[in-house]
Motif scaffolding. Structure first.
Motif, PDB file in Angstrom:
ATOM      1  N   ILE A 157     -19.116  12.747  -9.580  1.00  0.00           N
ATOM      2  CA  ILE A 157     -20.349  12.353  -8.881  1.00  0.00           C
ATOM      3  C   ILE A 157     -20.335  12.873  -7.447  1.00  0.00           C
ATOM      4  CG2 ILE A 157     -21.781  10.378  -8.124  1.00  0.00           C
ATOM      5  CD1 ILE A 157     -20.518   8.979 -10.703  1.00  0.00           C
ATOM      6  N   ALA A 158     -19.232  12.631  -6.754  1.00  0.00           N
ATOM      7  CA  ALA A 158     -19.127  13.107  -5.363  1.00  0.00           C
ATOM      8  C   ALA A 158     -18.699  14.579  -5.304  1.00  0.00           C
ATOM      9  CB  ALA A 158     -18.142  12.233  -4.605  1.00  0.00           C
ATOM     10  N   ASN A 159     -18.340  15.138  -6.463  1.00  0.00           N
ATOM     11  CA  ASN A 159     -17.846  16.515  -6.550  1.00  0.00           C
ATOM     12  C   ASN A 159     -16.651  16.743  -5.593  1.00  0.00           C
ATOM     13  OD1 ASN A 159     -17.795  19.067  -7.569  1.00  0.00           O
ATOM     14  ND2 ASN A 159     -19.317  19.883  -6.134  1.00  0.00           N
ATOM     15  N   LYS A 160     -15.667  15.813  -5.707  1.00  0.00           N
ATOM     16  CA  LYS A 160     -14.486  15.893  -4.816  1.00  0.00           C
ATOM     17  C   LYS A 160     -13.221  15.845  -5.655  1.00  0.00           C
ATOM     18  CE  LYS A 160     -15.096  12.180  -2.084  1.00  0.00           C
ATOM     19  NZ  LYS A 160     -15.129  11.299  -0.931  1.00  0.00           N
ATOM     20  N   ARG A 161     -12.182  16.429  -5.129  1.00  0.00           N
ATOM     21  CA  ARG A 161     -10.874  16.409  -5.782  1.00  0.00           C
ATOM     22  C   ARG A 161      -9.884  15.806  -4.789  1.00  0.00           C
ATOM     23  NH1 ARG A 161      -9.711  19.370 -10.235  1.00  0.00           N
ATOM     24  NH2 ARG A 161     -11.630  20.583 -10.203  1.00  0.00           N
ATOM     25  N   TYR A 162      -9.085  14.856  -5.237  1.00  0.00           N
ATOM     26  CA  TYR A 162      -8.096  14.275  -4.315  1.00  0.00           C
ATOM     27  C   TYR A 162      -6.927  13.649  -5.073  1.00  0.00           C
ATOM     28  CZ  TYR A 162     -10.816  10.019  -5.393  1.00  0.00           C
ATOM     29  OH  TYR A 162     -11.465   9.005  -6.033  1.00  0.00           O
ATOM     30  N   ILE A 163      -5.808  13.488  -4.360  1.00  0.00           N
ATOM     31  CA  ILE A 163      -4.697  12.699  -4.912  1.00  0.00           C
ATOM     32  C   ILE A 163      -4.957  11.258  -4.480  1.00  0.00           C
ATOM     33  CG2 ILE A 163      -2.203  12.258  -4.800  1.00  0.00           C
ATOM     34  CD1 ILE A 163      -1.738  15.190  -4.492  1.00  0.00           C
ATOM     35  N   PRO A 164      -5.092  10.337  -5.436  1.00  0.00           N
ATOM     36  CA  PRO A 164      -5.454   8.969  -5.044  1.00  0.00           C
ATOM     37  C   PRO A 164      -4.366   8.258  -4.250  1.00  0.00           C
ATOM     38  CG  PRO A 164      -5.260   9.151  -7.436  1.00  0.00           C
ATOM     39  CD  PRO A 164      -5.005  10.509  -6.890  1.00  0.00           C
ATOM     40  N   TYR A 165      -4.791   7.269  -3.494  1.00  0.00           N
ATOM     41  CA  TYR A 165      -3.878   6.330  -2.859  1.00  0.00           C
ATOM     42  C   TYR A 165      -3.618   5.184  -3.839  1.00  0.00           C
ATOM     43  CZ  TYR A 165      -3.364   8.214   1.843  1.00  0.00           C
ATOM     44  OH  TYR A 165      -2.999   8.985   2.909  1.00  0.00           O
ATOM     45  N   VAL A 166      -2.542   4.439  -3.583  1.00  0.00           N
ATOM     46  CA  VAL A 166      -2.145   3.404  -4.543  1.00  0.00           C
ATOM     47  C   VAL A 166      -1.841   2.084  -3.836  1.00  0.00           C
ATOM     48  CG1 VAL A 166      -0.390   2.769  -6.247  1.00  0.00           C
ATOM     49  CG2 VAL A 166      -1.103   5.126  -6.057  1.00  0.00           C
ATOM     50  N   VAL A 167      -2.348   1.009  -4.410  1.00  0.00           N
ATOM     51  CA  VAL A 167      -1.944  -0.330  -3.949  1.00  0.00           C
ATOM     52  C   VAL A 167      -1.188  -0.986  -5.099  1.00  0.00           C
ATOM     53  CG1 VAL A 167      -2.719  -2.600  -3.164  1.00  0.00           C
ATOM     54  CG2 VAL A 167      -3.891  -0.537  -2.365  1.00  0.00           C
ATOM     55  N   GLU A 168      -0.019  -1.533  -4.789  1.00  0.00           N
ATOM     56  CA  GLU A 168       0.867  -2.041  -5.840  1.00  0.00           C
ATOM     57  C   GLU A 168       1.246  -3.498  -5.643  1.00  0.00           C
ATOM     58  OE1 GLU A 168       5.096  -0.429  -7.222  1.00  0.00           O
ATOM     59  OE2 GLU A 168       5.189  -1.745  -5.489  1.00  0.00           O
ATOM     60  N   PRO A 169       0.733  -4.415  -6.464  1.00  0.00           N
ATOM     61  CA  PRO A 169       1.320  -5.750  -6.489  1.00  0.00           C
ATOM     62  C   PRO A 169       2.462  -5.772  -7.512  1.00  0.00           C
ATOM     63  CG  PRO A 169      -1.066  -5.789  -6.980  1.00  0.00           C
ATOM     64  CD  PRO A 169      -0.563  -4.380  -7.148  1.00  0.00           C
ATOM     65  N   SER A 170       3.685  -6.079  -7.053  1.00  0.00           N
ATOM     66  CA  SER A 170       4.868  -6.025  -7.917  1.00  0.00           C
ATOM     67  C   SER A 170       5.569  -7.389  -7.942  1.00  0.00           C
ATOM     68  CB  SER A 170       5.819  -4.949  -7.380  1.00  0.00           C
ATOM     69  OG  SER A 170       7.051  -5.027  -8.039  1.00  0.00           O
TER      70      SER A 170
ATOM     71  N   SER B  52       0.887  -1.147   0.000  1.00  0.00           N
ATOM     72  CA  SER B  52       0.000   0.000   0.000  1.00  0.00           C
ATOM     73  C   SER B  52       0.934   1.209   0.000  1.00  0.00           C
ATOM     74  CB  SER B  52      -0.873  -0.061   1.262  1.00  0.00           C
ATOM     75  OG  SER B  52      -1.644   1.097   1.346  1.00  0.00           O
ATOM     76  N   ARG B  53       1.021   1.916  -1.126  1.00  0.00           N
ATOM     77  CA  ARG B  53       2.056   2.953  -1.313  1.00  0.00           C
ATOM     78  C   ARG B  53       1.562   4.344  -0.966  1.00  0.00           C
ATOM     79  NH1 ARG B  53       6.471   1.248  -5.840  1.00  0.00           N
ATOM     80  NH2 ARG B  53       7.341   3.291  -5.510  1.00  0.00           N
ATOM     81  N   THR B  54       0.381   4.430  -0.359  1.00  0.00           N
ATOM     82  CA  THR B  54      -0.245   5.719   0.002  1.00  0.00           C
ATOM     83  C   THR B  54      -0.308   6.664  -1.216  1.00  0.00           C
ATOM     84  OG1 THR B  54       1.785   6.812   0.779  1.00  0.00           O
ATOM     85  CG2 THR B  54       0.578   5.502   2.395  1.00  0.00           C
ATOM     86  N   ASP B  55      -0.262   7.985  -0.949  1.00  0.00           N
ATOM     87  CA  ASP B  55      -0.245   8.939  -2.070  1.00  0.00           C
ATOM     88  C   ASP B  55       1.160   9.510  -2.232  1.00  0.00           C
ATOM     89  OD1 ASP B  55      -0.073  10.415   0.223  1.00  0.00           O
ATOM     90  OD2 ASP B  55      -1.682  11.820  -0.254  1.00  0.00           O
ATOM     91  N   PHE B  56       2.138   8.802  -1.653  1.00  0.00           N
ATOM     92  CA  PHE B  56       3.512   9.312  -1.604  1.00  0.00           C
ATOM     93  C   PHE B  56       4.030   9.723  -2.984  1.00  0.00           C
ATOM     94  CE2 PHE B  56       8.055   8.695  -2.079  1.00  0.00           C
ATOM     95  CZ  PHE B  56       8.550   9.505  -1.064  1.00  0.00           C
ATOM     96  N   ASP B  57       3.977   8.790  -3.947  1.00  0.00           N
ATOM     97  CA  ASP B  57       4.616   9.054  -5.244  1.00  0.00           C
ATOM     98  C   ASP B  57       3.942  10.200  -5.991  1.00  0.00           C
ATOM     99  OD1 ASP B  57       6.608   6.594  -5.614  1.00  0.00           O
ATOM    100  OD2 ASP B  57       4.772   5.895  -4.666  1.00  0.00           O
ATOM    101  N   LEU B  58       2.600  10.157  -6.074  1.00  0.00           N
ATOM    102  CA  LEU B  58       1.909  11.223  -6.819  1.00  0.00           C
ATOM    103  C   LEU B  58       2.103  12.579  -6.135  1.00  0.00           C
ATOM    104  CD1 LEU B  58      -1.419   9.491  -7.965  1.00  0.00           C
ATOM    105  CD2 LEU B  58       0.612   9.980  -9.324  1.00  0.00           C
ATOM    106  N   THR B  59       2.094  12.583  -4.810  1.00  0.00           N
ATOM    107  CA  THR B  59       2.306  13.845  -4.083  1.00  0.00           C
ATOM    108  C   THR B  59       3.696  14.394  -4.380  1.00  0.00           C
ATOM    109  OG1 THR B  59       0.872  13.060  -2.352  1.00  0.00           O
ATOM    110  CG2 THR B  59       2.275  14.895  -1.770  1.00  0.00           C
ATOM    111  N   GLN B  60       4.682  13.521  -4.361  1.00  0.00           N
ATOM    112  CA  GLN B  60       6.064  13.943  -4.646  1.00  0.00           C
ATOM    113  C   GLN B  60       6.179  14.504  -6.061  1.00  0.00           C
ATOM    114  OE1 GLN B  60       7.570  14.187  -1.570  1.00  0.00           O
ATOM    115  NE2 GLN B  60       9.371  13.665  -2.801  1.00  0.00           N
ATOM    116  N   HIS B  61       5.556  13.804  -7.021  1.00  0.00           N
ATOM    117  CA  HIS B  61       5.659  14.277  -8.417  1.00  0.00           C
ATOM    118  C   HIS B  61       4.919  15.600  -8.604  1.00  0.00           C
ATOM    119  CE1 HIS B  61       7.999  10.940  -9.682  1.00  0.00           C
ATOM    120  NE2 HIS B  61       7.065  10.041  -9.446  1.00  0.00           N
TER     121      HIS B  61
END
Ligand code: ATP
Length: 471
Positions: free
Chosen positions: A318-331, A295-304
């Motif tokens: 639909i929800a009328n919301k803006r956010y930086i998504p969280y990420v789950v990574e199977p590698s 579970s990589r949180t929003d670390f990478d997108l926030t950094q970029h």
């Protein structure tokens, strides 16, 4: 490679060479340590693994898209992601013989199952002394302090050397996905949650590569970045852990008691993760990581977003919301999974006549050769019919034709390649010759690799019969 490990893997490594799965790299020039080339059967096996993963994790899922990004990226990517500062392993040198080791690996080998070696170098240094770790090469107990060794390979772009055009070979495919997030949401417009999957080469200048293809400096990864709304990542993390394990067990048929899921202790977590599990496999040299699910949180997108100044937010209409998504990574490493499949399939069986057979019990969907067509005689109508069966099947399946040597030797060769079915054509098939059984006319005998049972199948049904079993 340590002696014990060499013994455990020796037979498999030699089978892989003998049967054209994997060759030592650059062999005619005395080799290049820890590099391997995939031969005709190894490359086919690898392609099957990648196709199966792509179909399961990307193509058959409406919520996952594919990507194929570059190996060379702007170096700012690796600064933002933390790889320039943090992507390092603790290196120690033996002061007596000057061999170099990964300090955490030496500790794990000595302390065995259940030990947790954190990421703090001072703690690692203390543990090396406390546990009286010996140098695996010379046996002395005198090491330097651990220091950070960055694993990224560097090279230069352009024709002018030393002009400050340093770039890195990517150590993971994931960042190529993160830096295309904006492109994907603006141009392809997927709805959250969605994933982006990619297969490609990665490079790490590992301190101690080894155990055959388990740890190499050049390898391939199959990575999925699954983007979701903050607060839903725990649920998705659980979902992907289960999904990945099911694929290994049900689709690839890996032995369940040789697989386990190991949750990382908090001190083991990477700087970007709020939860990581490894799927581990029991290799001949012990349990080792096969698949990292983080579970990589929003670390990478926030950094970029911070470094590139390009917004990485998703707008949910639909929800009328803006956010930086969280990420789950199977590698997952392609080569690592290939080694698991080889180890899991490899068997030496005692037969009732006292003979031994070496066999690779691959799941039919991964087997490099799906069937072999074997005429009992290599002339006349038997050969003609066998050749026409082969020509017909090869347009759909990877099949082989073999008319050399005795039928027993041909079976053994196919067993060692892991071919699930051998199709024999004989005088009964053509219904000509002395003592033929006319009830078998127009039929071939199919030998099952695992049970060694034989079954009669009509030539016209062969394609469907095979399709049902090897897909
Ligand atoms: P380790 O701690 O053992 O060095 P890691 O936890 O850094 O590995 P990840 O970054 O999670 O590994 O890599 C994801 C997957 O990529 C691994 O589970 C493995 O399948 C594969 N992989 C990583 N490094 C290598 C390598 N050097 N050779 C082959 N496959 C690798």
């Amino acid at each position: 490679m340590a002696k014990k490990v060499q013994d455990a893997l020796k037979d498999l490594v030699s089978l892989c060479k003998r049967r054209g799965f994997i060759f030592p790299g650059s062999e005619i020039y005395d080799g290049l340590a820890n590099t391997w080339d995939y031969g005709p059967y190894g490359s086919e096996l690898k392609r099957n693994i990648k196709d199966l993963w792509w179909r399961k994790f990307v193509a058959s899922r409406p919520d996952v898209l594919g990507l194929d990004s570059s190996i060379l990226l702007n170096p700012k990517v690796w600064q933002a992601s933390g790889h320039v500062g943090n992507f390092s392993d603790p290196l120690i040198d033996c002061k007596a013989c000057h061999e170099r080791f990964r300090a955490d690996h030496l500790l794990e080998e000595k302390l065995g199952e259940g030990c947790t070696v954190g990421k703090n170098f001072q703690d690692i240094a203390a543990m090396i002394v406390e546990n009286q770790i010996e140098c695996p090469s010379c046996g002395k107990k005198d090491f330097t302090e651990p220091r950070a060794f960055n694993l990224m390979f560097q090279t230069e772009i352009g024709v002018v050397e030393g002009a400050g055009n340093k770039v890195y070979l990517r150590p993971e495919t994931a960042q190529g996905i993160f830096i295309n997030f904006r492109n994907i949401i603006d141009n392809v417009r997927p709805k959250m949650p969605f994933g982006v999957g990619q297969i490609g080469k990665s490079f790490r200048n590992e301190i101690t590569p080894g155990n055959f293809i388990f740890r190499t400096r050049e390898f391939e990864q199959m990575e999925l970045e699954f983007f979701c709304e903050p607060g839903t990542e725990v649920e998705w993390y659980g979902y992907w852990k289960k999904f990945c394990m099911n694929w290994l067990l049900q689709d690839l048929g890996i032995t369940s008691k040789k697989l386990r899921m190991r949750e990382h202790a908090p001190e083991e977590l990477s700087h970007y993760s709020n939860g990581t599990s490894d799927v581990e496999y029991e290799f001949p040299f012990g349990w080792g990581e096969l698949w990292g699910i983080a579970s990589r949180t929003d670390f990478d997108l926030t950094q970029h977003q911070k470094e590139s100044k390009v917004k990485q937010e998703y707008f949910d209409p639909i929800a009328n919301k803006r956010y930086i998504p969280y990420v789950v990574e199977p590698s997952l490493g392609v080569d690592r999974l290939l080694l698991v499949l080889l180890c899991d399939a490899y068997d030496v069986e005692k037969l009732s006549d006292g003979e031994e057979r070496v066999v690779l019990h691959f799941h039919p969907s991964v087997a490099p050769v799906k069937a072999a067509v074997l005429p009992l005689v290599k002339k006349g109508k038997v050969k003609e019919v066998a050749e026409s069966i082969f020509q017909n099947l090869i347009s759909r399946f990877n099949v082989e034709y073999d008319e050399t040597q005795s039928i027993g030797k041909r079976y053994r060769r196919q067993d060692e390649l892991g071919t699930p079915y051998c199709i024999t054509v004989d005088f009964d098939t053509i219904g000509e010759g002395d003592d033929v059984d006319l009830s078998k006319k127009g039929k071939v005998t199919i030998r099952d690799r695992d049970t060694m049972q034989q079954e009669l199948v009509a030539i016209e049904d062969l394609e469907d019969w095979l399709a049902k079993r090897v897909r």
